[in-house]
Design a protein around this motif. Sequence first.
Motif, PDB file in Angstrom:
ATOM      1  N   LEU A  14       0.852  -1.189   0.000  1.00 20.25           N
ATOM      2  CA  LEU A  14       0.000   0.000   0.000  1.00 20.25           C
ATOM      3  C   LEU A  14       0.892   1.245   0.000  1.00 20.25           C
ATOM      4  CD1 LEU A  14      -2.661  -1.367   2.488  1.00 20.25           C
ATOM      5  CD2 LEU A  14      -2.888  -1.130   0.014  1.00 20.25           C
ATOM      6  N   PRO A  15       0.406   2.359  -0.527  1.00 19.29           N
ATOM      7  CA  PRO A  15       1.258   3.546  -0.705  1.00 19.29           C
ATOM      8  C   PRO A  15       1.852   4.093   0.593  1.00 19.29           C
ATOM      9  CG  PRO A  15      -0.809   3.785  -1.909  1.00 19.29           C
ATOM     10  CD  PRO A  15      -0.933   2.556  -1.062  1.00 19.29           C
ATOM     11  N   ASN A  16       3.132   4.452   0.519  1.00 15.64           N
ATOM     12  CA  ASN A  16       3.811   5.179   1.599  1.00 15.64           C
ATOM     13  C   ASN A  16       3.713   4.490   2.962  1.00 15.64           C
ATOM     14  OD1 ASN A  16       4.591   7.381  -0.136  1.00 15.64           O
ATOM     15  ND2 ASN A  16       2.426   7.927  -0.155  1.00 15.64           N
ATOM     16  N   LEU A  30       4.850  -4.297  12.926  1.00 15.83           N
ATOM     17  CA  LEU A  30       3.770  -3.383  12.571  1.00 15.83           C
ATOM     18  C   LEU A  30       4.012  -2.807  11.187  1.00 15.83           C
ATOM     19  CD1 LEU A  30       3.796  -1.269  15.861  1.00 15.83           C
ATOM     20  CD2 LEU A  30       2.816  -3.521  15.506  1.00 15.83           C
ATOM     21  N   VAL A  31       2.932  -2.363  10.551  1.00 15.51           N
ATOM     22  CA  VAL A  31       3.054  -1.598   9.314  1.00 15.51           C
ATOM     23  C   VAL A  31       2.369  -0.262   9.565  1.00 15.51           C
ATOM     24  CG1 VAL A  31       2.620  -1.491   6.830  1.00 15.51           C
ATOM     25  CG2 VAL A  31       3.073  -3.702   7.914  1.00 15.51           C
ATOM     26  N   ARG A  32       3.105   0.800   9.262  1.00 14.22           N
ATOM     27  CA  ARG A  32       2.641   2.173   9.508  1.00 14.22           C
ATOM     28  C   ARG A  32       2.575   2.964   8.199  1.00 14.22           C
ATOM     29  NH1 ARG A  32       3.580   3.971  14.955  1.00 14.22           N
ATOM     30  NH2 ARG A  32       4.813   2.492  16.157  1.00 14.22           N
ATOM     31  N   VAL A  33       1.822   4.050   8.250  1.00 15.85           N
ATOM     32  CA  VAL A  33       1.782   5.023   7.159  1.00 15.85           C
ATOM     33  C   VAL A  33       2.915   6.018   7.411  1.00 15.85           C
ATOM     34  CG1 VAL A  33       0.400   6.821   6.055  1.00 15.85           C
ATOM     35  CG2 VAL A  33      -0.707   4.744   6.892  1.00 15.85           C
ATOM     36  N   LYS A  38       1.023   6.455  11.728  1.00 19.19           N
ATOM     37  CA  LYS A  38      -0.047   5.674  12.357  1.00 19.19           C
ATOM     38  C   LYS A  38       0.013   4.223  11.893  1.00 19.19           C
ATOM     39  CE  LYS A  38      -3.287   9.336  13.366  1.00 19.19           C
ATOM     40  NZ  LYS A  38      -4.688   9.773  13.276  1.00 19.19           N
ATOM     41  N   VAL A  39      -0.276   3.329  12.826  1.00 16.71           N
ATOM     42  CA  VAL A  39      -0.271   1.896  12.551  1.00 16.71           C
ATOM     43  C   VAL A  39      -1.634   1.485  11.998  1.00 16.71           C
ATOM     44  CG1 VAL A  39      -0.020  -0.403  13.560  1.00 16.71           C
ATOM     45  CG2 VAL A  39       1.338   1.496  14.446  1.00 16.71           C
ATOM     46  N   PHE A  40      -1.614   0.653  10.952  1.00 14.70           N
ATOM     47  CA  PHE A  40      -2.868   0.095  10.454  1.00 14.70           C
ATOM     48  C   PHE A  40      -2.839  -1.431  10.434  1.00 14.70           C
ATOM     49  CE2 PHE A  40      -0.229   0.546   6.718  1.00 14.70           C
ATOM     50  CZ  PHE A  40      -0.520  -0.564   5.942  1.00 14.70           C
ATOM     51  N   LEU A  41      -1.668  -2.024  10.681  1.00 13.25           N
ATOM     52  CA  LEU A  41      -1.548  -3.480  10.649  1.00 13.25           C
ATOM     53  C   LEU A  41      -0.538  -3.934  11.702  1.00 13.25           C
ATOM     54  CD1 LEU A  41      -2.028  -6.261   9.299  1.00 13.25           C
ATOM     55  CD2 LEU A  41      -0.239  -5.649   7.651  1.00 13.25           C
ATOM     56  N   ALA A 108      -4.693   6.511   6.995  1.00 14.52           N
ATOM     57  CA  ALA A 108      -3.905   7.303   6.031  1.00 14.52           C
ATOM     58  C   ALA A 108      -4.438   8.727   5.969  1.00 14.52           C
ATOM     59  CB  ALA A 108      -3.961   6.646   4.653  1.00 14.52           C
ATOM     60  N   PRO A 109      -3.528   9.690   5.805  1.00 20.42           N
ATOM     61  CA  PRO A 109      -3.983  11.076   5.676  1.00 20.42           C
ATOM     62  C   PRO A 109      -4.920  11.232   4.486  1.00 20.42           C
ATOM     63  CG  PRO A 109      -1.595  10.973   5.923  1.00 20.42           C
ATOM     64  CD  PRO A 109      -2.083   9.563   5.728  1.00 20.42           C
ATOM     65  N   LYS A 110      -5.926  12.023   4.667  1.00 19.93           N
ATOM     66  CA  LYS A 110      -6.900  12.267   3.600  1.00 19.93           C
ATOM     67  C   LYS A 110      -6.359  13.285   2.625  1.00 19.93           C
ATOM     68  CE  LYS A 110      -9.608   9.589   5.870  1.00 19.93           C
ATOM     69  NZ  LYS A 110      -8.822   8.439   6.194  1.00 19.93           N
ATOM     70  N   ARG A 111      -6.560  13.023   1.344  1.00 22.38           N
ATOM     71  CA  ARG A 111      -6.146  13.979   0.318  1.00 22.38           C
ATOM     72  C   ARG A 111      -7.171  15.088   0.197  1.00 22.38           C
ATOM     73  NH1 ARG A 111      -3.985  10.226  -4.618  1.00 22.38           N
ATOM     74  NH2 ARG A 111      -2.508   9.040  -3.372  1.00 22.38           N
ATOM     75  N   LYS A 112      -6.679  16.283  -0.059  1.00 18.54           N
ATOM     76  CA  LYS A 112      -7.587  17.426  -0.195  1.00 18.54           C
ATOM     77  C   LYS A 112      -7.932  17.655  -1.637  1.00 18.54           C
ATOM     78  CE  LYS A 112      -6.116  19.653   3.972  1.00 18.54           C
ATOM     79  NZ  LYS A 112      -5.729  20.826   4.637  1.00 18.54           N
TER      80      LYS A 112
END
Length: 112
Positions: A14-16, A30-33, A38-41, A108-112
């Motif tokens: 997944l990206p970044n 762990l896998v982070r963004v 932030k950890v998501f996995l 993940a940070p939201k894109r604007k």
Amino acid sequence: MTTREDVLAYGLSLPNTYQDAPFHDENWQLVRVKKNKKVFLWTYERNGNVCINVKVSPEWRDFWRNAYHSVQPGYHQNKEHWNTVILDGKVPEKEIKRMIAESYDLVAPKRK
């Protein structure tokens, strides 16, 4: 998808993202963004099984837990926002990937 290597490879696709072991315990990977760290996995072994923890929307939390016996409230985490998936072959690979991707989308940070 029944191995730690499989889920880590998917999470890192997944990206970044990046892998981290912050507890000085190789069992916890762990896998982070990258942008917000932030950890998501979360991946770990427990009771002879490889397990993952994924963030989940509260409206989907009970769906996954009711659909698969191998999906349980998050081990060592907020039970409202995290699920544990036991990688015992009982949850289809496409569903595990979907849960990991949804967890990624939640942190993940939201894109604007």
